[in-house]
Design an enzyme around this catalytic site. Structure first.
Site, short mmCIF file in Angstrom:
data_model
loop_
_atom_site.label_atom_id
_atom_site.label_comp_id
_atom_site.label_asym_id
_atom_site.label_seq_id
_atom_site.Cartn_x
_atom_site.Cartn_y
_atom_site.Cartn_z
N PRO A 147 -74.42 -26.93 -21.66
CA PRO A 147 -73.60 -28.00 -22.24
C PRO A 147 -74.42 -29.24 -22.58
O PRO A 147 -74.22 -29.87 -23.63
CB PRO A 147 -72.56 -28.28 -21.15
CG PRO A 147 -72.47 -27.01 -20.38
CD PRO A 147 -73.88 -26.48 -20.36
N TYR A 148 -75.33 -29.59 -21.69
CA TYR A 148 -76.16 -30.78 -21.90
C TYR A 148 -77.08 -30.61 -23.11
O TYR A 148 -77.09 -31.44 -24.03
CB TYR A 148 -76.99 -31.06 -20.64
CG TYR A 148 -77.95 -32.21 -20.77
CD1 TYR A 148 -77.50 -33.51 -20.80
CD2 TYR A 148 -79.33 -31.98 -20.84
CE1 TYR A 148 -78.38 -34.58 -20.90
CE2 TYR A 148 -80.22 -33.03 -20.93
CZ TYR A 148 -79.74 -34.34 -20.96
OH TYR A 148 -80.62 -35.38 -21.07
N VAL A 149 -77.83 -29.53 -23.12
CA VAL A 149 -78.82 -29.34 -24.19
C VAL A 149 -78.14 -29.12 -25.54
O VAL A 149 -78.57 -29.67 -26.56
CB VAL A 149 -79.78 -28.18 -23.86
CG1 VAL A 149 -80.73 -27.92 -25.02
CG2 VAL A 149 -80.58 -28.51 -22.59
N SER A 151 -75.20 -30.25 -26.51
CA SER A 151 -74.63 -31.51 -26.98
C SER A 151 -75.73 -32.44 -27.48
O SER A 151 -75.54 -33.17 -28.47
CB SER A 151 -73.82 -32.18 -25.87
OG SER A 151 -74.61 -32.49 -24.74
#
Length: 253
Positions: A147-149, A151
């Site tokens: 989710p972090y990368v 986004s």
């Protein structure tokens, strides 16, 4: 006339360092954060910074915050989209809908909500600078941090497209890609990864640094100084760029 600057997630970490360096450059700074305790600490440490509570993942809160900041400063010259969350740590098949949706809401949609609000103001005054904080991890990938990368990859596309669309209006947009940040949050992330790998902090730190060509952590103030430069007259023709402040991150364990 001093620059009128908005910094999201300004109460701690990179955001506070950015606010600090803009203040030192003579700018007027408005910041926001979701952490009331941190906002109190920011007001105590940097009383010249105007600060308000705002969750950038909530478009209504963004509208209210930026309207207040614009009214107070008489306009906005620089927007620093710094707010972001880690998005959890899980294999792709275990990523929850909540973590995925919240990561996109804060890390990507939050930037869009801020940009959408400030662009008409910048167009009306004939100039503006937007600085988006991404991450060096978009170049290395990070297993179990989808989710972090993902986004943050979205932030790259946002930046590039805004630069092309807004260039004719004399509005620039660039992204900063920080590396291994030397602050409590950065060190806590390394400690967690070390614990999961069954290693000491020092052992895992060495594993990380050997894949950074300059073998270094990054002082948050370096990100602040870079943001000030990108907003300056010296960078007046720099737009659509992805600037790594990372010491040359090649890979991440």
């Amino acid at each position: 006339m001093s620059q009128r600057v908005v910094v999201t997630a300004a109460a701690r970490g990179i955001g506070r360092a950015i606010a600090d360096r803009f203040l030192a450059s003579g700018a007027t700074v408005w910041g926001c954060d979701v952490d009331d305790e941190a906002l109190g600490e920011l007001r105590a440490a940097l009383p010249s910074v105007k600060a308000a509570r705002c969750d950038v993942g909530d478009k209504a809160q963004v509208e209210s915050f930026l309207a207040e900041a614009c009214k107070s400063m008489g306009g906005i010259d620089v927007l620093v989209n710094n707010a972001g969350i880690g998005g959890g740590h899980a294999a792709v098949e275990d990523v929850t809908d909540e973590n995925w949706d919240r990561s996109l809401a804060v890390n990507l949609s939050g930037m869009f909500y801020c940009v959408r609000k400030v662009v008409p103001l910048m167009k009306a005054q004939g100039s503006g600078c937007i600085i988006n904080i991404s991450t060096g991890s978009v170049r290395t990938g990070l297993p179990n941090r989808l989710p972090y990368v993902a986004s943050k990859h979205g932030v790259m596309g946002l930046t590039q497209n805004l630069a092309r669309e807004l260039g004719p209006a004399n509005i620039r947009c660039n992204a900063i890609l920080p590396g291994l940040i030397d602050n409590p949050r950065g060190r806590a992330l390394v400690q967690r990864a070390a614990d999961e790998a069954g290693k000491s902090f020092e052992e895992f730190e060495a594993d990380m640094l050997k894949y950074i060509s300059m073998r270094t952590w990054i002082d948050p103030l370096e990100i602040g100084d870079t943001a000030v430069f990108l907003a300056s007259h010296a960078a007046r023709h720099i737009t659509g760029q992805f600037l790594g402040v990372c010491g040359g991150v090649e890979w991440e364990p």
